[in-house]
Design a protein around this motif. Sequence first.
Motif, PDB file in Angstrom:
ATOM      1  N   CYS A  83       0.737  -0.989   0.095  1.00 50.23           N
ATOM      2  CA  CYS A  83      -0.387  -0.385  -0.377  1.00 50.23           C
ATOM      3  C   CYS A  83       0.831   1.119   0.423  1.00 50.23           C
ATOM      4  CB  CYS A  83      -0.905   0.017   1.431  1.00 50.23           C
ATOM      5  SG  CYS A  83      -1.613   1.640   1.662  1.00 50.23           S
ATOM      6  N   ASN A  84       0.666   2.372  -0.655  1.00 46.91           N
ATOM      7  CA  ASN A  84       1.651   3.403  -0.687  1.00 46.91           C
ATOM      8  C   ASN A  84       1.273   4.823   0.343  1.00 46.91           C
ATOM      9  OD1 ASN A  84       2.862   5.504  -1.542  1.00 46.91           O
ATOM     10  ND2 ASN A  84       1.128   6.244  -3.377  1.00 46.91           N
ATOM     11  N   SER A  85       1.535   4.341   1.757  1.00 48.53           N
ATOM     12  CA  SER A  85       1.370   5.121   3.100  1.00 48.53           C
ATOM     13  C   SER A  85       2.479   4.800   3.187  1.00 48.53           C
ATOM     14  CB  SER A  85      -0.062   4.482   3.494  1.00 48.53           C
ATOM     15  OG  SER A  85      -0.368   4.916   4.992  1.00 48.53           O
ATOM     16  N   ASN A  86       3.043   6.320   4.493  1.00 50.49           N
ATOM     17  CA  ASN A  86       3.903   6.620   4.983  1.00 50.49           C
ATOM     18  C   ASN A  86       3.676   6.018   6.636  1.00 50.49           C
ATOM     19  OD1 ASN A  86       5.061   8.057   3.401  1.00 50.49           O
ATOM     20  ND2 ASN A  86       3.708  10.146   3.778  1.00 50.49           N
ATOM     21  N   ASP A  87       2.722   5.269   6.753  1.00 44.41           N
ATOM     22  CA  ASP A  87       2.237   4.928   8.388  1.00 44.41           C
ATOM     23  C   ASP A  87       3.295   3.039   7.885  1.00 44.41           C
ATOM     24  OD1 ASP A  87       1.087   6.650   9.131  1.00 44.41           O
ATOM     25  OD2 ASP A  87      -0.425   6.042   8.306  1.00 44.41           O
ATOM     26  N   LEU A  88       3.373   2.619   9.586  1.00 48.25           N
ATOM     27  CA  LEU A  88       3.921   1.069   8.867  1.00 48.25           C
ATOM     28  C   LEU A  88       2.459   0.984   9.648  1.00 48.25           C
ATOM     29  CD1 LEU A  88       6.347   2.392  10.131  1.00 48.25           C
ATOM     30  CD2 LEU A  88       7.238   0.662  11.669  1.00 48.25           C
ATOM     31  N   ASN A  89       1.815   0.158   9.217  1.00 43.61           N
ATOM     32  CA  ASN A  89       0.667  -0.990   9.091  1.00 43.61           C
ATOM     33  C   ASN A  89       0.138  -1.833   8.167  1.00 43.61           C
ATOM     34  OD1 ASN A  89      -2.136  -0.968   9.781  1.00 43.61           O
ATOM     35  ND2 ASN A  89      -2.744   0.945   8.475  1.00 43.61           N
ATOM     36  N   ALA A  90      -0.992  -3.075   8.540  1.00 40.36           N
ATOM     37  CA  ALA A  90      -1.165  -3.721   7.582  1.00 40.36           C
ATOM     38  C   ALA A  90      -2.851  -4.381   7.855  1.00 40.36           C
ATOM     39  CB  ALA A  90      -0.284  -5.191   7.796  1.00 40.36           C
ATOM     40  N   PHE A  91      -2.711  -4.755   6.630  1.00 42.29           N
ATOM     41  CA  PHE A  91      -5.024  -4.143   6.507  1.00 42.29           C
ATOM     42  C   PHE A  91      -5.316  -5.745   6.017  1.00 42.29           C
ATOM     43  CE2 PHE A  91      -3.898  -1.138   4.082  1.00 42.29           C
ATOM     44  CZ  PHE A  91      -3.701  -1.516   3.007  1.00 42.29           C
ATOM     45  N   ALA A  92      -6.039  -6.620   5.935  1.00 39.85           N
ATOM     46  CA  ALA A  92      -6.589  -7.402   5.499  1.00 39.85           C
ATOM     47  C   ALA A  92      -7.891  -7.126   4.723  1.00 39.85           C
ATOM     48  CB  ALA A  92      -7.597  -8.989   5.784  1.00 39.85           C
ATOM     49  N   VAL A  93      -8.534  -7.832   3.394  1.00 42.75           N
ATOM     50  CA  VAL A  93      -9.234  -6.840   2.290  1.00 42.75           C
ATOM     51  C   VAL A  93     -10.040  -8.011   1.930  1.00 42.75           C
ATOM     52  CG1 VAL A  93      -9.988  -5.415   1.015  1.00 42.75           C
ATOM     53  CG2 VAL A  93      -7.938  -5.054   2.136  1.00 42.75           C
ATOM     54  N   GLY A  94     -11.043  -8.565   2.116  1.00 37.08           N
ATOM     55  CA  GLY A  94     -12.247  -9.370   1.450  1.00 37.08           C
ATOM     56  C   GLY A  94     -11.686 -10.729   1.964  1.00 37.08           C
ATOM     57  N   SER A  95     -11.386 -11.938   0.921  1.00 40.04           N
ATOM     58  CA  SER A  95     -12.057 -13.186   1.583  1.00 40.04           C
ATOM     59  C   SER A  95     -10.435 -13.756   1.584  1.00 40.04           C
ATOM     60  CB  SER A  95     -12.576 -13.846   0.739  1.00 40.04           C
ATOM     61  OG  SER A  95     -12.200 -13.509  -0.787  1.00 40.04           O
ATOM     62  N   ASN A  96      -9.317 -12.772   0.558  1.00 41.38           N
ATOM     63  CA  ASN A  96      -8.099 -13.580   0.386  1.00 41.38           C
ATOM     64  C   ASN A  96      -6.985 -12.579   0.328  1.00 41.38           C
ATOM     65  OD1 ASN A  96      -9.248 -13.099  -2.293  1.00 41.38           O
ATOM     66  ND2 ASN A  96      -8.279 -14.914  -2.826  1.00 41.38           N
ATOM     67  N   ASN A  97      -7.767 -11.700   0.348  1.00 40.74           N
ATOM     68  CA  ASN A  97      -6.014 -10.177   0.460  1.00 40.74           C
ATOM     69  C   ASN A  97      -5.957  -9.136   1.470  1.00 40.74           C
ATOM     70  OD1 ASN A  97      -7.067  -9.680  -2.603  1.00 40.74           O
ATOM     71  ND2 ASN A  97      -9.251  -9.842  -1.684  1.00 40.74           N
ATOM     72  N   ILE A  98      -4.291  -9.576   1.623  1.00 42.20           N
ATOM     73  CA  ILE A  98      -3.692  -8.829   2.267  1.00 42.20           C
ATOM     74  C   ILE A  98      -2.170  -7.813   1.873  1.00 42.20           C
ATOM     75  CG2 ILE A  98      -1.747  -8.824   4.713  1.00 42.20           C
ATOM     76  CD1 ILE A  98      -2.991 -11.997   4.616  1.00 42.20           C
ATOM     77  N   ALA A  99      -2.509  -6.609   2.817  1.00 42.68           N
ATOM     78  CA  ALA A  99      -1.578  -5.156   2.208  1.00 42.68           C
ATOM     79  C   ALA A  99      -1.020  -4.703   2.978  1.00 42.68           C
ATOM     80  CB  ALA A  99      -2.706  -4.725   1.396  1.00 42.68           C
ATOM     81  N   VAL A 100       0.198  -4.354   2.770  1.00 44.38           N
ATOM     82  CA  VAL A 100       0.912  -3.872   4.056  1.00 44.38           C
ATOM     83  C   VAL A 100       1.535  -2.894   3.438  1.00 44.38           C
ATOM     84  CG1 VAL A 100       1.829  -5.885   5.157  1.00 44.38           C
ATOM     85  CG2 VAL A 100       3.376  -4.848   3.119  1.00 44.38           C
ATOM     86  N   THR A 101       2.063  -1.645   4.602  1.00 42.99           N
ATOM     87  CA  THR A 101       2.931  -0.890   3.697  1.00 42.99           C
ATOM     88  C   THR A 101       4.727  -1.052   3.384  1.00 42.99           C
ATOM     89  OG1 THR A 101       3.083   0.004   6.037  1.00 42.99           O
ATOM     90  CG2 THR A 101       1.224   0.792   5.072  1.00 42.99           C
ATOM     91  N   LEU A 102       5.221  -0.073   2.565  1.00 39.82           N
ATOM     92  CA  LEU A 102       6.521  -0.064   2.375  1.00 39.82           C
ATOM     93  C   LEU A 102       7.195   0.176   3.721  1.00 39.82           C
ATOM     94  CD1 LEU A 102       8.618  -0.717   0.132  1.00 39.82           C
ATOM     95  CD2 LEU A 102       8.208   1.541  -0.529  1.00 39.82           C
ATOM     96  N   PRO A 103       6.397   0.871   4.317  1.00 35.97           N
ATOM     97  CA  PRO A 103       7.574   1.039   5.696  1.00 35.97           C
ATOM     98  C   PRO A 103       7.689   0.570   6.422  1.00 35.97           C
ATOM     99  CG  PRO A 103       6.092   3.110   4.904  1.00 35.97           C
ATOM    100  CD  PRO A 103       5.435   2.037   4.004  1.00 35.97           C
ATOM    101  N   LEU A 104       6.140  -0.778   6.199  1.00 35.07           N
ATOM    102  CA  LEU A 104       6.718  -1.688   7.241  1.00 35.07           C
ATOM    103  C   LEU A 104       7.667  -2.254   7.072  1.00 35.07           C
ATOM    104  CD1 LEU A 104       2.979  -3.062   8.953  1.00 35.07           C
ATOM    105  CD2 LEU A 104       4.518  -5.107   7.221  1.00 35.07           C
TER     106      LEU A 104
END
Length: 301
Positions: free
Chosen positions: A121-142
């Motif tokens: 995910c295009n974000s400056n935060d240290l973060n991760a999140f799940a979307v829907g039934s089979n999608n996981i996103a993390v930020t580059l700073p993480l």
Amino acid sequence: MYNLFRDIVVLSLTFIVNFIIVSTFWGLVEMFSPIRWQWLQKGMAYFNIPFTETNIIIVLSALTLLIPCLLYRTWIMQRYLCWSLNCQTPTGAAGEQLKQAMSIVCRKAGLDMDDYNLYICNSNDLNAFAVGSNNIAVTLPLLTNLQTSEVAGILAHEMGHIQNRDTNTTLLTSTMGSFGNLVIRIYSYITVVLQIISFIPIIGWLTAIISWFFVIQIWVFQLVMQLPLHLITLFSSREDEYEADQYACEIGLGVELYNGLDCITQGEAQKGFAARILSSHPATKQRLERIEKYVNANYIA
């Protein structure tokens, strides 16, 4: 039973809030360009619904929210939501690190890695999140600030949300909310245009008044109508966070989650009281204490 009741309340309020927002949009359309679509007339006639202005707005608003909800679990809708959250396919060294961390999670949990989609995910935060039934996103700073094992711990937490089906309700509410947010965005664009036109002599005062009308509407929608729903969602999601933490511990990644979470939330102490209260996650100290108990319990077992 509690989770079912909570989900029903959240979904109902989400629908009501966004229905009101969307109906104002269709009301404006009907006011300036009366809607006389043949397919709509035939459909309303089939269900014996009088073709009046009020009924047109109600039917179109309901269709705007309900039709996408029928498709909310489809590949297209989930990809759309990932795209709307600035999620991109992982590439390069960051992509390799993410895949390596995900392979650890899937091996521990006995899952097939090919069944899940990873995003950065295009974000400056240290973060991760799940979307829907089979999608996981993390930020580059993480990825750049955490070790691969710690990233695996964070991914295990997000996998917990998926396995516990927490993301199903979120996906449905996000689908409905996306159209309410779209209306607010349209109103914002209209406001900008009206503010530009307001500099034109004679008609400027009229456009300025209309512009303020939209500004007030946007403010009401965002602060008065959406905030209560947002608060309910935030507070109700905290128990889901504990359960997702427990899942990560049960598959053997509790220590990695502990270390990764500690790194991500080091700045929480600098947050103000209001920011901590409105957080969708429990206080980090409480989460870390519970994770430690989960890890010890699994170790003893």
